[in-house]
Motif scaffolding. Sequence first.
Motif, PDB file in Angstrom:
ATOM      1  N   ARG A  83       0.821  -1.206   0.000  1.00  0.00           N
ATOM      2  CA  ARG A  83       0.000   0.000   0.000  1.00  0.00           C
ATOM      3  C   ARG A  83       0.861   1.265   0.000  1.00  0.00           C
ATOM      4  N   TRP A  84       1.960   1.260   0.736  1.00  0.00           N
ATOM      5  CA  TRP A  84       2.816   2.453   0.775  1.00  0.00           C
ATOM      6  C   TRP A  84       3.462   2.718  -0.570  1.00  0.00           C
ATOM      7  N   ARG A 115      -6.296   8.844  -9.479  1.00  0.00           N
ATOM      8  CA  ARG A 115      -7.544   8.368  -8.866  1.00  0.00           C
ATOM      9  C   ARG A 115      -7.564   6.844  -8.771  1.00  0.00           C
ATOM     10  N   THR A 116      -7.047   6.177  -9.794  1.00  0.00           N
ATOM     11  CA  THR A 116      -6.991   4.716  -9.781  1.00  0.00           C
ATOM     12  C   THR A 116      -6.096   4.216  -8.654  1.00  0.00           C
ATOM     13  N   LEU A 117      -4.942   4.834  -8.495  1.00  0.00           N
ATOM     14  CA  LEU A 117      -4.020   4.415  -7.438  1.00  0.00           C
ATOM     15  C   LEU A 117      -4.616   4.641  -6.052  1.00  0.00           C
ATOM     16  N   ILE A 118      -5.267   5.774  -5.858  1.00  0.00           N
ATOM     17  CA  ILE A 118      -5.885   6.061  -4.555  1.00  0.00           C
ATOM     18  C   ILE A 118      -7.024   5.080  -4.284  1.00  0.00           C
ATOM     19  N   ALA A 119      -7.830   4.792  -5.293  1.00  0.00           N
ATOM     20  CA  ALA A 119      -8.927   3.835  -5.121  1.00  0.00           C
ATOM     21  C   ALA A 119      -8.373   2.434  -4.831  1.00  0.00           C
ATOM     22  N   ALA A 148      -5.511   1.720  -3.412  1.00  0.00           N
ATOM     23  CA  ALA A 148      -4.962   1.716  -2.055  1.00  0.00           C
ATOM     24  C   ALA A 148      -6.072   1.642  -1.012  1.00  0.00           C
ATOM     25  N   GLY A 149      -7.249   2.183  -1.328  1.00  0.00           N
ATOM     26  CA  GLY A 149      -8.377   2.146  -0.404  1.00  0.00           C
ATOM     27  C   GLY A 149      -9.292   0.953  -0.613  1.00  0.00           C
TER      28      GLY A 149
END
Length: 134
Positions: A2-3, A60-64, A66-67
């Motif tokens: 995740r990091w 946005r894809t990376l943040i989604a 990761a979440g």
Amino acid sequence: MRWLVLAVAYFTLLLFLIGVFDLLLGLWGLISSGGFTDPVAVVELLDTVLLLLIIVEVHRTLIAYAGDEPVVRIVIGAAIIAIAREIISFRIDEFETINDALTGAGAFGILLTGLVIAYLVVRYTETQDSAYEQ
């Protein structure tokens, strides 16, 4: 893991800021030189704007991701923007024959249509899933 995803997401923000600076420089160059009436120069500037939108979609894809959120709709949206970017910058004179240009244009049209259909299906499916959850 995740990091690492979050680090890459922040790197995309840095790329976005560099791209905005480049866009502002290009816009200033067009205005100061009077080249804003040249269609090729305007298309190149629009190409930069669409590239920035693709970077935002990747972020946005990376943040989604990761979440642990769904990313398929975001990825398809980024692909639609990328194909639109290619269609806007499409030049017939870059091809050897007219048939090659028509084949390329047809391929872009089919790809864009397929992506839009996929986007609508994913959106409809997500809407139905959220309706069942309530």
